[in-house]
Scaffold this motif. Sequence first.
Motif, short mmCIF file in Angstrom:
data_model
loop_
_atom_site.label_atom_id
_atom_site.label_comp_id
_atom_site.label_asym_id
_atom_site.label_seq_id
_atom_site.Cartn_x
_atom_site.Cartn_y
_atom_site.Cartn_z
N CYS A 335 32.17 33.06 35.06
CA CYS A 335 33.36 33.23 36.20
C CYS A 335 34.09 34.44 35.46
O CYS A 335 34.58 35.27 36.46
N TYR A 336 34.08 34.64 34.24
CA TYR A 336 34.81 35.81 33.66
C TYR A 336 34.26 37.19 34.06
O TYR A 336 35.13 38.24 33.69
N GLN A 337 33.24 37.22 34.62
CA GLN A 337 32.42 38.64 35.01
C GLN A 337 33.55 39.29 36.07
O GLN A 337 33.81 40.50 36.04
N CYS A 338 34.37 38.63 36.93
CA CYS A 338 35.04 38.78 37.87
C CYS A 338 36.64 38.52 37.79
O CYS A 338 37.47 39.19 37.84
N HIS A 339 36.67 37.34 37.12
CA HIS A 339 38.05 36.71 37.03
C HIS A 339 38.51 37.29 35.70
O HIS A 339 38.67 36.33 34.68
N ARG A 340 38.83 38.47 35.44
CA ARG A 340 39.44 38.98 34.06
C ARG A 340 40.21 40.18 34.64
O ARG A 340 40.51 40.86 35.65
N GLU A 341 40.92 40.91 33.33
CA GLU A 341 41.49 41.99 33.72
C GLU A 341 40.56 43.04 34.39
O GLU A 341 39.51 43.29 34.07
N LEU A 342 41.06 44.06 35.30
CA LEU A 342 40.39 44.79 36.04
C LEU A 342 39.77 45.71 35.18
O LEU A 342 38.44 46.21 35.47
N SER A 343 40.24 46.26 34.07
CA SER A 343 39.71 47.33 33.17
C SER A 343 38.10 46.90 32.77
O SER A 343 37.33 47.70 32.50
N ASN A 344 37.88 45.54 32.63
CA ASN A 344 36.56 45.09 32.34
C ASN A 344 35.86 44.43 33.23
O ASN A 344 34.98 43.86 33.00
N SER A 345 36.35 44.32 34.37
CA SER A 345 35.52 43.56 35.63
C SER A 345 34.62 44.29 36.18
O SER A 345 34.28 45.56 35.90
N VAL A 346 33.40 43.39 36.47
CA VAL A 346 32.38 44.05 37.06
C VAL A 346 32.56 44.72 38.72
O VAL A 346 31.95 45.15 39.16
N VAL A 347 33.83 44.45 39.06
CA VAL A 347 34.05 44.93 40.47
C VAL A 347 35.19 45.96 40.14
O VAL A 347 35.81 46.07 39.07
N GLN A 348 35.37 46.84 41.18
CA GLN A 348 36.21 48.12 41.40
C GLN A 348 37.65 47.84 41.66
O GLN A 348 38.69 48.39 40.98
N GLU A 349 38.06 47.00 42.79
CA GLU A 349 39.34 46.74 43.46
C GLU A 349 39.95 45.60 42.62
O GLU A 349 39.27 44.67 42.32
N ALA A 350 41.23 45.89 42.69
CA ALA A 350 42.13 44.78 42.15
C ALA A 350 42.29 43.66 43.17
O ALA A 350 42.08 43.78 44.35
N GLY A 351 42.79 42.34 42.70
CA GLY A 351 43.09 41.40 43.69
C GLY A 351 42.31 40.07 43.29
O GLY A 351 42.83 39.07 43.75
N ILE A 352 41.11 39.88 42.68
CA ILE A 352 40.74 38.80 42.16
C ILE A 352 41.43 38.31 40.83
O ILE A 352 41.91 39.27 39.91
N PRO A 353 41.91 36.94 40.87
CA PRO A 353 43.09 36.18 40.17
C PRO A 353 42.25 36.54 38.71
O PRO A 353 41.09 36.22 38.47
N ASP A 354 43.08 37.19 37.58
CA ASP A 354 42.60 37.30 36.30
C ASP A 354 43.00 36.14 35.81
O ASP A 354 43.86 35.82 34.95
N ILE A 355 42.10 35.17 35.41
CA ILE A 355 42.02 33.73 35.09
C ILE A 355 41.76 33.95 33.54
O ILE A 355 42.27 33.30 32.63
#
Length: 805
Positions: A335-355
């Motif tokens: 889950c943390y692949q996307c649900h994390r701080e944007l700087s280390n996320s696998v996606v480019q855009e903000a908006g996914i909850p940083d759990i």
Amino acid sequence: MKVIAWCALLGLLVSLSLIAAEAAPSSNIIMTKHNLSSLGSNTVKANTESQICVFCHTPHGSDNTQAVPLWNRQLNTGATYQVYTSSSLQSETVLAPGGASKLCLSCHDGTVAIGAVNVANGQLNPSIAMSGTQPDGTMPVGSGAQTGFTRRIGTNLTNDHPISFTFDTTLANADGELRDPASVSHIGTRGNGVYPQLPLDHEGKMQCTSCHDPHLYDPDDAKRKFLRANRLQKVTPAGGAFDANNDIICLGCHDKEGDAWSKSVHASSTTANYTYTDAAANQREFPLGTKVWQAGCLNCHDTHTVEGSRRLLREGTDSTASPKSGGNPAIEETCYQCHRELSNSVVQEAGIPDIRSDFTTKKYKMPITNSHQAEIEPHDIKDADFTEDPSRTGNGDLQKRHAECTDCHNPHRVMKAPLLNATAPGSQGTHTHSGSSTHTNIASGALKGSIGVEPVYSSKLFLSDPIAANNAISFIVKKGVPPAGGGTEVTQPYVTREYQVCMRCHSNYGFGTTPPSLGASTGAGKESAIGGTPVNTNGVTQLTNQAMEFQAPTDHRGYVDGTTIPTPTGWTAGNSRSWHPVMDKTGRTAGNIRSAARWYQPWKNIGNQTMYCTDCHGSDNTGTGSNTNPNGSAPSSGKPWGPHGSNNYFILRGVWSNPENSFGTDAICFKCHTTGYRTEPGAGSATGFWNPKDDKGKDDLHEHHSKVISTSNGNNLRCTYCHVAVPHGWKNRAFLVNLNDVGPEGGKTDGTSVSGSVFNYGPYYRNATLRIRTWDPSGSWRENSCGELGTNGSRGRSWMQSACK
């Protein structure tokens, strides 16, 4: 043998001439990575051998023990394989690899050199010289043999899609989410790249070749990986029948419950419209610009994932390497692949909850990591509903207490919508929490299709032992997919309330007769499912049974005058249970003269509203009322919502500890109740303590009570002078303690009048002082309503003032 070489060369020239005209996948091994000849352009290739087919086939001297035409590769007949297993796998037996799968593994398990064939150029058992291999001539490891980014699969197949099992109607019916192979064709039409159903082998078994055609080339997708159908989703899945032209290959066998998957936050092109970073796309061999909805199943799963992961979860281990290499299973890392701080996320855009940040940076959090659990990820589901036996939540064995993302969320069904029964995805996935809304307890799309329990009561009594025979609580398990526009009644077979999910762990359903203790209760250095709050914090030593506390008896609602309800043993006439309206409303409006001014929005619809567990438990923030959203932000902001982590004890949004002496707005009680409860009320803002007829509106009991609260006298939690310390639900109305009537919840027999001016007994009595002589109607309490029993007992203002010091 030179004829074969010339045929291969001729085939190469013909194929090259047709590439421009041929836009559909077809059999064209020359253009694939399986062209291992010296004529190919791949990294792994022969030094001088120009034949293409010889690495797998031969016209003479083939291995006639294999059910594959003219097989030419040597096999490691002594290899021992660890096969895939899972409690949610319905196949009776997953055998060691056989059939075509064993042939694929002759290269991909790394035990046999790629150049080891039976016959080549008239020689028996030659060793074709290769480049680009491991030093011993076997498959290269790429990013690492134990990572999910290698095709050296090895002999440990526990992290690889199961193979060599019988796939039939019986299995499909047992699983519930598999397409019945008897109802569709198994013949793929290679000419146009359409495969109505992925083929089984001649024994009806699933093999590597059910998904992969080793000869297939797709001129539009060089990274197709020989798949018989799309590697990525072309359009939002429609649900129902498999659409071979547009659907990802996984849906050829896995039927994800109609439109539950297509509307999910991970599959809908409306809500999963985030773009993979170039680095993440390249690592996963996705085309640049791939969206989350296009990756679909591959966001979270990889058919050949990192070693140690369960259920094919991508990056699903606690390895600290990047990419992950081996390790123990850890669902949250997927889950943390996307649900994390944007700087280390696998996606480019903000908006996914940083759990992830809530779990990793907050002081108190659910024990989601292996380091905080007594066992290595005891979470173990059985089926598509994510059903889990209560023994896994600690019922009978507290060593198995845990918290995982999929305890609360079903990722195949979770929907971005404020209500679980929404007909289409929306702009937010959490419940509406605003000043203009009528606050409810109906679950949001974030909990759609989760599993939960609904308590069933045989008694209204409030006891310290929730499993006592006269207060037995049983449970109805709630699970399944709510239909779009379906009912939200609590009687539905599926989860409709947030508390149903919470009570799977936070009730006797989850922990049985022995509630877990706070702090390191499940082993050395481990945390129980209460966030690591130290034992004996505010007198609390163990979890409480919230099914018992939140019970909302119908005949205890509204204004109770002593004749409305039966009077249980030890209760004074005119009294009734109280509860925060998590399970149901209180009805406490008629007969009360409390003012709505005493509450922040959206809590002013007194008596008729309900609330969520997460209105109190969740990320800490400084807001009040409708501004108590995560970090003071709106639900659509992408901020964390839910009891993941907090800097406050018990994963609370506000303070419930010694700093509450200041009674500032950070106190948990004053997130909903205005601070008027801690100041002199003034005329017209009446509460149950206020009676304008007494003392002409001056120096009344509530005013005195406020002054006592605001006086620094060394004690903690002034609210608990009069109110129960754990305010989920209580045996008396208004959460009032009564030292004239302490029962089993205080370690006494019903009706016991305890001695002394202060009583402490966790978790409910914390510096408790209040003694109640008569349960007067709200708004009619006098000084003599409180005090010691008996004709000569101390009572009134002077008693209260002395007792509270």
